[in-house]
Design an enzyme around this catalytic site. Structure first.
Site, mmCIF file in Angstrom:
data_model
loop_
_atom_site.group_PDB
_atom_site.id
_atom_site.type_symbol
_atom_site.label_atom_id
_atom_site.label_comp_id
_atom_site.label_asym_id
_atom_site.label_seq_id
_atom_site.Cartn_x
_atom_site.Cartn_y
_atom_site.Cartn_z
ATOM 1 N N GLU A 91 -28.025 -10.087 -51.098
ATOM 2 C CA GLU A 91 -27.330 -9.191 -50.686
ATOM 3 C C GLU A 91 -25.370 -9.797 -50.426
ATOM 4 O O GLU A 91 -25.236 -9.876 -49.474
ATOM 5 C CB GLU A 91 -27.222 -8.277 -49.119
ATOM 6 C CG GLU A 91 -29.103 -8.698 -48.968
ATOM 7 C CD GLU A 91 -29.425 -7.194 -47.593
ATOM 8 O OE1 GLU A 91 -27.880 -7.096 -47.446
ATOM 9 O OE2 GLU A 91 -30.260 -7.805 -48.204
ATOM 10 N N TYR A 113 -32.086 3.192 -49.395
ATOM 11 C CA TYR A 113 -31.621 3.410 -48.201
ATOM 12 C C TYR A 113 -30.147 3.149 -47.314
ATOM 13 O O TYR A 113 -29.875 2.189 -48.071
ATOM 14 C CB TYR A 113 -32.518 2.854 -46.904
ATOM 15 C CG TYR A 113 -33.484 1.704 -47.278
ATOM 16 C CD1 TYR A 113 -33.042 0.630 -46.567
ATOM 17 C CD2 TYR A 113 -34.980 1.483 -47.602
ATOM 18 C CE1 TYR A 113 -33.385 -0.918 -47.094
ATOM 19 C CE2 TYR A 113 -35.409 0.315 -47.605
ATOM 20 C CZ TYR A 113 -34.676 -0.714 -47.365
ATOM 21 O OH TYR A 113 -34.790 -2.326 -47.523
#
Length: 546
Positions: free
Chosen positions: A320, A388
């Site tokens: 990430e 999400y």
């Protein structure tokens, strides 16, 4: 450990309705060696195909050459798991890594064809100089049935050194993947243990578990700082998944790893992957990408440690984000994710799962656009698309918005922040639909100081949560703040001045229907401890995917 993840990834070709065709080749073709064509996705300007070579010759086949003719206006755009040459419309494909085929065995290669006009099937198929089908014919539209999940996907070039096709057998052969994250730290304050996966009934409904997280430090895969929970914590008979206590004998495995080993024995089809990185520990991937081979070697040595080598069936990379900013900013370049994926596949081979959790930021020029997710998908078995955490109380004053919208809606705060937009962008980048898993959050995100019932209201800050402000488990919210409405395929709720969005069994069922309609490989969720004691969200996912 923060769960603030904006994960999205890229796909190459907008996949339309799946049209599958298969030619079955008699065993006497080419001396017992035959080939069949399966037609996959067709997007109007191109289609995806796969030839499967079957050896029923009575002895091992050492090397193969397959030839076929494309119709006028058709041409090879890319091909994988083989090397090829083209002369006019005649295509010749030779084996690369997959030249040896045992008697009764099969190998395959895949390709993309671009075309104009109407689709026309290839003709004049030959395998090692003999007809693929002595009776002639072209692919029919009879659906094929496969065992497990075939994960041979195209690169975006004509490379001849692509990774081998991998096949993973699920507990329910042919079923969609239903993958859940188990968080290592959940054994403490959350009091959620591997045994709970069994007693909740969830284990029987899962195909895969991702164990979160391993760390990435000094360019290498490492265990995180809490190896006690991983492989040393003692479970007595009452707390052990199988009712048998751990051993204190020297060299005995304990902790989560031993519990997962026992769970796999109880559910033989269940696969476990060790996930590395996450929001907190992704900072080391940049250094790892400078020497992908060394990184892959370190991961191999850790995961294949003799103490727990039988526990893990794969590795998951939760970076990430490649060439973008998360907790820290990465400047490793667009190709870094592909280079790391290729090195992992080369090191672990075709029989070990190699997957990645990726961003779902489909905004123009966003995270999906700055890394080579399309080419990298050739080396991954699938992507867990983190659909999400699009919106949350890090924007303290709002506007309120569902954190996991399936589709865009009028007034959505940011273009490109929906599941559908992420999946379609990934398809357009060349990622096959079968390599995409839709992400579901087993938690809600919320604001306080809200007066407006519907999305789009202002707020004063994050709603209170059990472990962290602005976030709460589904098992709590279903009772403390029941759903009062739905938007964009997900639920929202207003109770007092608090406003939450989260998925319910009903919205999950709808999302799973969408997943099947899109031809995706299945779905995954973050994470197991957010569900109810009887696993109602896992059940909704499994039922919806069936």
């Amino acid at each position: 450990m923060s769960r603030k993840r904006w994960h999205l990834i890229g796909l190459f070709t907008a996949v339309a309705a799946l049209a599958v065709g298969l030619v079955t080749v008699p065993a006497n073709a080419a001396g017992g060696v035959g080939a069949s064509l399966t037609k996959g996705s067709d997007w109007g300007a191109g289609w995806e195909g796969k030839y499967t070579i079957t050896n029923n010759s009575g002895s091992s086949l050492n090397g193969w050459t397959l030839e076929f003719d494309l119709a006028a206006g058709h041409s090879i755009a890319s091909l994988w798991d083989g090397s090829y040459t083209v002369s006019g419309q005649h295509v010749t494909v030779k084996n690369t890594w997959n030249g040896t085929v045992s008697n009764g065995g099969t190998v395959s290669f895949g390709f993309n064809v671009k075309y104009s006009g109407a689709y026309t099937a290839p003709a004049n198929c030959k395998i090692n100089g003999g007809s693929c089908d002595p009776g002639g014919g072209t692919p029919t539209t009879t659906p094929t049935t496969t065992t497990g999940t075939t994960t041979s996907n195209p690169p975006t070039s004509t490379s001849t050194s692509n990774p081998p096709t991998t096949t993973t057998t699920n507990p329910n052969p042919g079923a969609k993947k239903n993958l859940g994250y188990f968080v290592q730290w959940g054994v403490y304050g959350r009091n959620y243990h591997v045994k709970n996966i069994h007693t909740s009934g969830s284990a029987a409904k899962l195909t895969h578990i991702n164990y979160a997280f391993g760390n990435v430090t000094n360019g290498s895969c490492t265990a995180n700082d809490d190896t006690y929970a991983d492989y040393d914590k003692f479970y007595d008979a009452g707390s052990s998944v199988d009712g048998v206590s751990d051993s204190w004998d020297a060299g005995s495995l304990r902790g989560n790893f031993n519990q997962l080993r026992k769970l796999k024995k109880m559910y033989p089809g269940l696969k476990v992957l060790w996930s590395f990185g996450g929001w907190t520990w992704s900072g080391g991937f940049g250094q790892a990408s400078k020497n992908p081979a060394a990184f892959a070697d370190s991961c191999y040595k850790l995961i294949k440690d003799p103490r727990w080598a039988d526990v893990f069936d794969g590795i998951d990379i939760d970076w990430e984000y490649p060439n973008a900013c998360g907790l820290t900013c990465d400047t490793s370049g667009p190709a870094a994710i592909k280079n790391v994926a290729q090195a992992l596949r080369t090191k672990f081979g075709s029989s070990f799962l190699v997957t990645a959790a990726i961003t779902a930021d489909a905004s123009s020029g966003g995270k999906l656009d700055v890394a080579d997710y399309g080419p990298a998908s050739a080396y991954f078995d699938w992507y867990n698309v983190m659909t999400y955490d699009f919106f949350g109380a890090w924007a303290a004053k709002g506007p309120t918005a569902p954190h996991s919208p399936l589709t865009a809606y009028p007034g959505i705060p940011q273009q490109g922040f929906s599941s559908d937009e992420a999946i379609q962008k990934l398809k357009a980048k060349g990622v096959p639909a079968s390599k995409l898993l839709l992400g579901i959050g087993f938690y809600g995100r919320g604001w306080t100081g809200v007066t407006q019932d519907t999305p789009g209201g202002t707020a004063t800050g994050a709603a209170p949560g059990t472990y962290e402000a602005g976030i709460e488990d589904y098992k709590i919210l279903k009772n403390s703040c029941p759903s009062t409405g739905t938007i964009a395929g997900t639920a929202y709720a207003k109770c007092g001045s608090n406003w939450w969005s989260y998925d319910t069994p009903a919205t999950i069922n709808s999302k799973m229907g969408w997943t099947k309609n899109q031809g995706l490989g299945g779905a995954f969720f973050w994470e197991l401890s957010g569900d109810t004691g009887n696993g109602e969200l896992v059940t909704a996912m499994r039922n919806g995917l069936n």
